[in-house]
Each structure stands twice: as C-alpha cells, then as structure tokens.
Write a protein that holds these residues in place. Structure first.
Motif, PDB file in Angstrom:
ATOM      1  N   UNK A 172     -95.981  49.761 -27.265  1.00 14.21           N
ATOM      2  CA  UNK A 172     -94.867  49.260 -26.448  1.00 14.21           C
ATOM      3  C   UNK A 172     -93.601  50.110 -26.569  1.00 14.21           C
ATOM      4  N   UNK A 173     -93.366  50.696 -27.746  1.00 10.61           N
ATOM      5  CA  UNK A 173     -92.185  51.549 -27.909  1.00 10.61           C
ATOM      6  C   UNK A 173     -92.304  52.815 -27.061  1.00 10.61           C
ATOM      7  N   UNK A 174     -93.520  53.368 -27.021  1.00 10.10           N
ATOM      8  CA  UNK A 174     -93.754  54.562 -26.206  1.00 10.10           C
ATOM      9  C   UNK A 174     -93.543  54.233 -24.730  1.00 10.10           C
ATOM     10  N   UNK A 175     -94.062  53.079 -24.286  1.00 11.88           N
ATOM     11  CA  UNK A 175     -93.895  52.671 -22.895  1.00 11.88           C
ATOM     12  C   UNK A 175     -92.422  52.455 -22.565  1.00 11.88           C
ATOM     13  N   UNK A 176     -91.715  51.754 -23.444  1.00 12.24           N
ATOM     14  CA  UNK A 176     -90.292  51.485 -23.217  1.00 12.24           C
ATOM     15  C   UNK A 176     -89.501  52.790 -23.122  1.00 12.24           C
ATOM     16  N   UNK A 177     -89.743  53.699 -24.062  1.00 14.00           N
ATOM     17  CA  UNK A 177     -89.002  54.969 -24.066  1.00 14.00           C
ATOM     18  C   UNK A 177     -89.309  55.805 -22.831  1.00 14.00           C
ATOM     19  N   UNK A 178     -90.572  55.764 -22.397  1.00 13.95           N
ATOM     20  CA  UNK A 178     -90.949  56.527 -21.206  1.00 13.95           C
ATOM     21  C   UNK A 178     -90.278  55.966 -19.959  1.00 13.95           C
ATOM     22  N   UNK A 179     -90.316  54.645 -19.807  1.00 15.04           N
ATOM     23  CA  UNK A 179     -89.665  54.016 -18.656  1.00 15.04           C
ATOM     24  C   UNK A 179     -88.154  54.251 -18.685  1.00 15.04           C
ATOM     25  N   UNK A 180     -87.595  54.219 -19.884  1.00 12.75           N
ATOM     26  CA  UNK A 180     -86.163  54.484 -20.035  1.00 12.75           C
ATOM     27  C   UNK A 180     -85.832  55.902 -19.578  1.00 12.75           C
ATOM     28  N   UNK A 181     -86.716  56.845 -19.922  1.00 13.01           N
ATOM     29  CA  UNK A 181     -86.514  58.237 -19.510  1.00 13.01           C
ATOM     30  C   UNK A 181     -86.624  58.374 -17.993  1.00 13.01           C
ATOM     31  N   UNK A 182     -87.577  57.657 -17.401  1.00  9.01           N
ATOM     32  CA  UNK A 182     -87.742  57.706 -15.942  1.00  9.01           C
ATOM     33  C   UNK A 182     -86.493  57.182 -15.243  1.00  9.01           C
ATOM     34  N   UNK A 183     -85.936  56.087 -15.757  1.00 13.66           N
ATOM     35  CA  UNK A 183     -84.706  55.521 -15.173  1.00 13.66           C
ATOM     36  C   UNK A 183     -83.561  56.520 -15.280  1.00 13.66           C
ATOM     37  N   UNK A 184     -83.413  57.128 -16.465  1.00 13.69           N
ATOM     38  CA  UNK A 184     -82.340  58.099 -16.671  1.00 13.69           C
ATOM     39  C   UNK A 184     -82.488  59.296 -15.730  1.00 13.69           C
ATOM     40  N   UNK A 185     -83.729  59.787 -15.566  1.00 17.84           N
ATOM     41  CA  UNK A 185     -83.950  60.939 -14.679  1.00 17.84           C
ATOM     42  C   UNK A 185     -83.698  60.564 -13.213  1.00 17.84           C
ATOM     43  N   UNK A 186     -84.076  59.347 -12.844  1.00 16.24           N
ATOM     44  CA  UNK A 186     -83.833  58.896 -11.467  1.00 16.24           C
ATOM     45  C   UNK A 186     -82.335  58.832 -11.183  1.00 16.24           C
ATOM     46  N   UNK A 187     -81.581  58.307 -12.155  1.00 15.62           N
ATOM     47  CA  UNK A 187     -80.129  58.235 -11.993  1.00 15.62           C
ATOM     48  C   UNK A 187     -79.503  59.623 -11.936  1.00 15.62           C
ATOM     49  N   UNK A 188     -80.126  60.580 -12.620  1.00 15.04           N
ATOM     50  CA  UNK A 188     -79.625  61.957 -12.626  1.00 15.04           C
ATOM     51  C   UNK A 188     -80.186  62.771 -11.469  1.00 15.04           C
ATOM     52  N   UNK A 189     -80.947  62.091 -10.595  1.00 12.77           N
ATOM     53  CA  UNK A 189     -81.534  62.713  -9.399  1.00 12.77           C
ATOM     54  C   UNK A 189     -82.491  63.856  -9.736  1.00 12.77           C
ATOM     55  N   UNK A 190     -83.226  63.708 -10.857  1.00 12.28           N
ATOM     56  CA  UNK A 190     -84.252  64.685 -11.219  1.00 12.28           C
ATOM     57  C   UNK A 190     -85.589  64.187 -10.677  1.00 12.28           C
ATOM     58  N   UNK A 191     -85.726  64.253  -9.376  1.00  7.35           N
ATOM     59  CA  UNK A 191     -86.866  63.641  -8.690  1.00  7.35           C
ATOM     60  C   UNK A 191     -88.207  64.260  -9.095  1.00  7.35           C
ATOM     61  N   UNK A 192     -88.248  65.570  -9.279  1.00  7.50           N
ATOM     62  CA  UNK A 192     -89.511  66.222  -9.637  1.00  7.50           C
ATOM     63  C   UNK A 192     -90.019  65.725 -10.992  1.00  7.50           C
ATOM     64  N   UNK A 193     -89.116  65.627 -11.970  1.00  6.66           N
ATOM     65  CA  UNK A 193     -89.504  65.136 -13.292  1.00  6.66           C
ATOM     66  C   UNK A 193     -89.937  63.670 -13.234  1.00  6.66           C
TER      67      UNK A 193
END
Length: 224
Positions: free
Chosen positions: A33-54
């Motif tokens: 669950x920690x890995x999933x949470x951290x990954x989703x958190x990273x996806x949210x951060x990248x989306x907010x930073x407009x890093x669409x490819x990542x």
C-alpha cells in the motif's frame, strides 16, 4: 507401510500449506500500500506540473503491474512475464526518483521462454532501492542480468549501493533477522519459495561490499 504412507500424506499436506502461505506472502509483498500511495502521489504531482508524458508512462506501468498481480493463474510463469513485471516496477521507481535512479535489464533471449516462480525479482529490486541505494549520493544503478549456465538459469540483481557489513551479509537470509523488517521478509520469502518448489540447490546467494554495492544470484532450474 501404512505408517509410512500416513507420514507422506502429512508431509505433503504441510508442504502444500507452506506453498499457499508463500504465495500469499508473495502477493502481499507485491501489493504494497505504501508503494501504491507513493506512486499515485507522484502521478498527481506530475499531472499538476503538466508532465503529461511521465504521467502516461507511470500510469501505464502501474496498471500493468497490478494487472499482473490480480490475474488468476499458476505460481509458475514464463521468465519473459517476470522480466516484463520487474521492468514495469523499475520504470515507476525511475520516474519517482527522477535523475537519481537508472536501471538496465540484460537477459539472454534463449531463456525467456523458460519457467520461473512468480514475483521473485521485485522484492530483490525493492531491497536494493530501500536498503542499498536510497541513502547513496550520486546516480543509483540497478542492473538485472540472466543467462543459462551449467544446466541452470542464473539471474542477478546488482546495485551500486552502500553495501552490507560481513555480519549483516552472513544473516541476510535468516528469518529471525528479518522478522521486524518487511523488506527483509520479502527477500527471505523469495529464497524459501525457490527452495520449496525446486529444491535446496536453488535459491539466493548474496555478495556485498561496503561502499561498493550488492549482488544477488538467483539460481533457478532450467525448465524449458
């Protein structure tokens, strides 16, 4: 003869129960669950930073990772599937650690059709990240190789992390040494599962040197 048959039945029942427990532990090690949470958190951060490819790459790798984990099937899979799984896992970690982590996978094509246990490389790579290279300065590298040797398959997980002391190296596969360490339990479980399914001549062998890194040999039978 009757007594011997009863003993064999009891032994077989215990082995089957142990296999089921090891399969559950393998699944639990993967669905962290920690890995999933951290990954989703990273996806949210990248989306907010407009890093669409990542975002696309990480979300795709995560979807494949969990499709693999929840799919029904045998504990024995092709080495090709296991390599694809660890590639997705390391792809996620590489994006999470931005420019601080890189990996390479060099497995001979002539063994990709061979059979292996499911989820044996991820706990080792996870162990390399969180115990070997997370606290290291500079670029962290994980290298995974695979080849046929002496009618066996040898997979290796190699990192350039902080390494281990001789004392820790000696006890790395001791269950008692890993009870309070979830990552360590994952490594111990891989070793025990390999021995349980394939025999005592198979399993993990660790080599490590402080400030140099750690290498894990994964010995598998050659099952075409």
């Amino acid at each position: 003869m009757t007594t011997k048959i009863k003993d064999l039945i009891i032994q077989n029942t215990k082995e089957q129960e142990q296999k089921r427990k090891s399969e559950i532990k393998a699944l639990q090690a993967q669905i962290n669950p920690h890995f999933l949470y951290n990954t989703l958190d990273s996806i949210i951060w990248m989306a907010e930073s407009k890093k669409s490819e990542d975002v696309v790459v990480m979300a795709s790798a995560l979807a494949k990772l969990f499709r693999f984990s929840i799919s029904k099937g045998e504990e024995i899979i092709s080495l090709r599937s296991e390599i694809e799984h660890i590639k997705n896992y390391l792809t996620i970690q590489k994006i999470r650690y931005t420019d601080k982590l890189d990996f390479s996978i060099e497995v001979d094509d002539d063994i990709l059709h061979c059979k292996t246990l499911k989820i044996i490389l991820q706990p080792l790579a996870e162990n390399s990240i969180y115990h070997g290279i997370k606290n290291k300065n500079g670029m962290r590298l994980i290298r995974i190789t695979g080849k046929k040797t002496n009618n066996k398959i040898l997979l290796q997980v190699i990192d350039n992390g902080v390494g281990m002391t001789p004392e820790k190296l000696e006890n790395v596969l001791s269950k008692r040494n890993t009870v309070s360490d979830s990552k360590g339990v994952g490594v111990w479980n891989v070793h025990e599962r390999l021995k349980l399914y394939f025999g005592d001549e198979f399993g993990l062998v660790f080599e490590s040197q402080l400030d140099v890194g750690t290498k894990v040999d994964v010995w598998l039978p050659l099952i075409e």
